[in-house]
Design an enzyme around this catalytic site. Structure first.
Site, PDB file in Angstrom:
ATOM      1  N   HIS A 182     -47.638  -8.219 -34.584  1.00 43.11           N
ATOM      2  CA  HIS A 182     -48.871  -8.950 -34.871  1.00 43.11           C
ATOM      3  C   HIS A 182     -49.091  -9.094 -36.376  1.00 43.11           C
ATOM      4  O   HIS A 182     -49.343 -10.197 -36.882  1.00 43.11           O
ATOM      5  CB  HIS A 182     -50.057  -8.207 -34.236  1.00 43.11           C
ATOM      6  N   GLU A 183     -48.996  -7.991 -37.108  1.00 47.76           N
ATOM      7  CA  GLU A 183     -49.288  -8.034 -38.540  1.00 47.76           C
ATOM      8  C   GLU A 183     -48.245  -8.843 -39.311  1.00 47.76           C
ATOM      9  O   GLU A 183     -48.567  -9.472 -40.326  1.00 47.76           O
ATOM     10  CB  GLU A 183     -49.399  -6.622 -39.107  1.00 47.76           C
ATOM     11  N   HIS A 199     -49.399 -12.319 -39.504  1.00 52.11           N
ATOM     12  CA  HIS A 199     -50.329 -12.576 -40.612  1.00 52.11           C
ATOM     13  C   HIS A 199     -49.583 -12.731 -41.930  1.00 52.11           C
ATOM     14  O   HIS A 199     -49.894 -13.611 -42.737  1.00 52.11           O
ATOM     15  CB  HIS A 199     -51.324 -11.430 -40.732  1.00 52.11           C
ATOM     16  N   HIS A 239     -55.606 -15.537 -36.234  1.00 50.24           N
ATOM     17  CA  HIS A 239     -55.685 -15.030 -34.866  1.00 50.24           C
ATOM     18  C   HIS A 239     -55.698 -16.163 -33.852  1.00 50.24           C
ATOM     19  O   HIS A 239     -56.160 -17.266 -34.129  1.00 50.24           O
ATOM     20  CB  HIS A 239     -56.935 -14.162 -34.699  1.00 50.24           C
TER      21      HIS A 239
END
Length: 366
Positions: free
Chosen positions: A279-280, A283, A289
């Site tokens: 997930h990170e 980013h 998101h």
């Protein structure tokens, strides 16, 4: 690191076996940050707000306003010029509705049990105010074959990594900002797999380096205030956060109980490291998101939940920024790689050009 191990590491990263049990999902969704109380249990105190609605006045609503402000739903709440109160007013109702819409919850404007459960769940520290793109890579409405609209978003301005083709980013895991119960080799293997998932679908390579300060992407585990102005808040609050391109910082809360194998993990509140790492990294690449609950880029993750495989929504979003790996097709998400079942490595023809370029770079610079 010697030349041979480094080359082997790159080959494994780009060509090594990757799970492909990915699913097609409905797909819309964001990014920001401020400070939250240094106590992850504060979020779980929100349970006393069950069924609060416009006109209610319940102790704890002021803290919830600060939560909603932090993640981009209630601008101004908690600022010195606008003190928060425990009144559920029209401004808060609108914020709750925005939150429910973003998280794909029933939009009631009330603090029903479904909404409170999601609010109290652990989540990413990046806010939910990203920029959505209404068209797909093909130029038509961003929709999947079943007509579901994409839900991916980006940081404001759609920042991305750029450099002469091919794009190869280095990453390093801090040798000092660690957790003592996870061996360094285990953590490195988790991130190797996480980076490889993204490398499989976009023409970007990731090469691990031991030079932490010089790396494009720098990973570390930290407790509380750790120098970036966004302190962590303890177990089961914010799990981690990362900054947009080309900052490169990726931080995880060392106060969490991180796990790499839930089949052997006995701690009920354990958090899957690979899911959060994947997930990170999204980013770090520039994704905000997603409001698709199945997407890796959805903002929350429950304890012991495993969600590390990229969905169609995640892939369409990152390909909007970087394009597709040559030869990669979303249809491959519906096919099991037979070599994975046998534990063998699979060659990815789409990555051949990138592999050659990376090897040339490594041999040249070593």
């Amino acid at each position: 690191m010697s030349r041979a191990p480094r080359i082997v590491s790159v080959l494994f990263l780009l060509l090594g076996p990757l799970p492909v049990s990915l699913v097609h999902v409905t797909a819309d969704g964001p990014v920001t940050a401020t400070v939250h109380r240094q106590d992850g249990t504060a979020w779980r105190s929100f349970k006393q707000l069950l069924d609060a609605r416009r006109g209610s006045h319940v102790e704890g609503l002021g803290e919830l306003k600060r939560y909603l402000a932090r993640f981009g739903y209630m601008p101004g709440a908690g600022a010195e010029h606008e003190p928060t109160t425990d009144a559920f007013d029209a401004h808060m109702e609108a914020a709750v509705r925005r939150y429910q819409s973003m998280l794909s919850l029933p939009v009631t404007g009330q603090l029903d049990s479904t909404t409170l459960d999601r609010i109290m769940a652990p989540r990413c520290g990046v806010g939910d105010g990203g920029h959505a793109v209404p068209v797909s890579l093909s130029g038509s409405a961003a929709a999947s074959p079943d007509g579901a609209v994409s839900r991916f978003t980006f940081f404001k301005g759609e920042p991305r990594w750029t450099q002469p083709d091919p794009l190869v980013l280095t990453y390093a895991i801090s040798p000092t900002a660690t957790v003592d119960y996870l061996p360094a080799g285990t953590v490195r293997a988790v991130f190797r797999r996480a980076f490889a998932r993204w490398a499989r679908v976009i023409p970007v390579g990731f090469v691990e380096t031991e030079d932490y300060e010089a790396a494009d992407i720098r990973v570390g585990f930290y407790v509380g205030s750790h120098g970036d102005g966004i302190p962590f808040d303890g177990p089961l609050g914010v799990l981690g956060h990362a900054f947009s391109p080309k900052n490169g910082r990726l931080h995880l809360d060392a106060a969490e109980r991180w796990a790499v194998d839930m089949d052997t993990e006995t701690v009920h509140s354990a958090v899957d490291l690979e899911s959060v790492a994947t997930h990170e990294i999204g980013h770090v690449l520039g994704l905000g998101h997603s409001s698709s609950p199945k997407a890796v880029m959805y903002p929350s993750l429950s304890p012991r939940e495993k969600k590390a495989e990229l969905t169609v929504d995640d892939i369409e979003g990152v390909q909007w920024l970087y394009g597709s790996n040559p030869g990669f097709s979303l249809s491959s998400l519906y096919q099991q790689d037979s070599s994975m079942a046998s534990g063998g490595s699979s060659w990815l023809p789409a990555s051949a050009r990138l592999v050659c370029a990376v090897l040339v770079m490594l041999v040249t610079h070593l």
